[in-house]
Scaffold this active site. Sequence first.
Site, PDB file in Angstrom:
ATOM      1  N   GLY A  57      31.316  50.712 -59.759  1.00  0.00           N
ATOM      2  CA  GLY A  57      30.906  51.945 -59.101  1.00  0.00           C
ATOM      3  C   GLY A  57      31.712  53.117 -59.616  1.00  0.00           C
ATOM      4  CB  CYS A  84      34.420  47.553 -62.852  1.00  0.00           C
ATOM      5  SG  CYS A  84      35.054  49.082 -63.580  1.00  0.00           S
ATOM      6  CE1 TYR A  85      35.556  52.075 -55.719  1.00  0.00           C
ATOM      7  CE2 TYR A  85      34.287  50.335 -54.657  1.00  0.00           C
ATOM      8  CZ  TYR A  85      35.052  51.488 -54.569  1.00  0.00           C
ATOM      9  OH  TYR A  85      35.318  52.039 -53.332  1.00  0.00           O
ATOM     10  CG  HIS A 175      31.190  46.580 -66.573  1.00  0.00           C
ATOM     11  ND1 HIS A 175      30.620  46.753 -65.336  1.00  0.00           N
ATOM     12  CD2 HIS A 175      32.112  47.568 -66.705  1.00  0.00           C
ATOM     13  CE1 HIS A 175      31.153  47.797 -64.738  1.00  0.00           C
ATOM     14  NE2 HIS A 175      32.063  48.318 -65.549  1.00  0.00           N
ATOM     15  CD  GLU A 177      27.988  44.207 -65.340  1.00  0.00           C
ATOM     16  OE1 GLU A 177      28.181  45.310 -64.787  1.00  0.00           O
ATOM     17  OE2 GLU A 177      28.877  43.341 -65.471  1.00  0.00           O
ATOM     18  CG  ASP A 233       3.788  46.057 -62.266  1.00  0.00           C
ATOM     19  OD1 ASP A 233       4.263  45.171 -63.002  1.00  0.00           O
ATOM     20  OD2 ASP A 233       4.237  47.203 -62.219  1.00  0.00           O
ATOM     21  CE  LYS A 374       6.570  46.798 -65.634  1.00  0.00           C
ATOM     22  NZ  LYS A 374       5.223  47.157 -65.135  1.00  0.00           N
TER      23      LYS A 374
END
Length: 518
Positions: A57, A84-85, A175, A177, A233, A374
């Site tokens: 964050g 991180c945060y 990070h 990710e 979708d 998606k």
Amino acid sequence: MELWHNRILVLDFGSQYTQLIARRIREAEVYSQILPCTVPLATILAYRPQGIVLSGGPSSVYEKKAPTVQKELFDQGIPILGICYGMQLVTHLSGGEVARSKHREFGRADLMIDDPGGLFRGIGGDGATTVWMSHGDRIERMPPGFRSIAHTDNSPIAAMKREDATRRIYCLQFHPEVAHTPEGATLLRNFVYDICGCKPTWTMRSYADSAVEDIRRQVGTSRVICALSGGVDSSVAAALTHRAIGDQLTCIFVDNGLLRTGERDQVQKTFASQLHLDLRILDRTKPFLAALKNVTDPERKRKIIGRLFIKSFEAESKKLKNIKYLVQGTLYPDVIESVSFKGPSATIKTHHNVGGLPARMRLKLIEPLRELFKDEVRVLGKELGLPDEIIWRQPFPGPGLAIRILGSVTKERLMILRGAETIVDQEIRSAGLYREIWQAFAVLLPIRTVGVMGDQRTYEHVVAIRAVTSLDGMTADWAKIPNEVLGRMSNRIINEVKGVNRVVYDISSKPPSTIEWE
């Protein structure tokens, strides 16, 4: 959707990477769900998570209004991974010290692994790995009971952990990710498999089976309608609902005269002929084009098209009996946006043509895709047997070609644009670029230019080609299409589309530009 046994909760503290954390965990076939960090502890525990990730964050934990969680969260015996945060918050709440770093750390860094087991199992064969840093604060003093398990030159405590009978807490300053941390996916798998004890049960087949059961239980014997646009979708939502309730579903497709070449035929072929859905196609070309006559303002175009769509859909739905439910293709990013820690939207932004219908028609919603991203929707579409032409169709705006025609919409201008769009699509596919490019399309500009054709002066239309690469459409960069492909597009458009004598290529990114021109 019923609760998934293997569930990892991601608490969002406003990071730009929060959705990416959830996606990476799902790629390990473990269900992950994002909640704002402001949810009460009781709500978190009600989900019975196997593990919890605290996201990064933009805040600093020592600020007065910094986002936080209840300290009791750390005493529940649930494995926690602070990123991180999240790491700094664990430190702050557990009795350690966080301070502004003298040397900020942004970008790639070499991580030295001090404890090669557990979280770092199988990572960094030589005791080091590359990671992505993005922080201005650092851990000055670890909380009691924690020990460092990795470091960088600028961060003596780049990772730490505490393992005891009541607390299994792991923290990372980097990070895992993002793609710039090459072994980050392995680290997250170690967390969800080895530490949290999750099993790889999150598959599109299991999701489809569970969704089918939920739809049947929700609907019972009632009738359901779906506004089918032909996009991925709404198409996947319709196919999934049809698998659940069969002939209880009626799909309504409104041809507003603003569609791409062959779009209506493709929808009819797929859903009526192949999947045998009850499909009603409404030809509303004349009223839509009449209402758009001499309208040049894009917002007016959108409102006119939206109003007429709702009117057409309502009129047809009233002919049906016992309709109690409406299917919508709401995706997980839409849901996240409405509850994000960064600020809930007044309404979920309407990506679908049926925006506004539930309030007017008082129908209960069925949103079978609301837990999916998606890319997961496309995998589900494959599982349901939809053709690639539907699954991999590039995004198309709700107002259709009306907002790709700058200025007034006429039959002649629609014909020109459709011809140009068809050529762009064909050349992108021929070059093998269709799946690499987020969107590629043509725009008809409201100007004419002088040209020379057959030794004669021409004064004709200008077409702009727009092609972008993106992960989610929120940001985008212009696609570096090979010059020879652009050359073929230009030559074909000028030679094959009557009324065009000039083609230009849009090389602006988003931001500052948008993907669509209007």
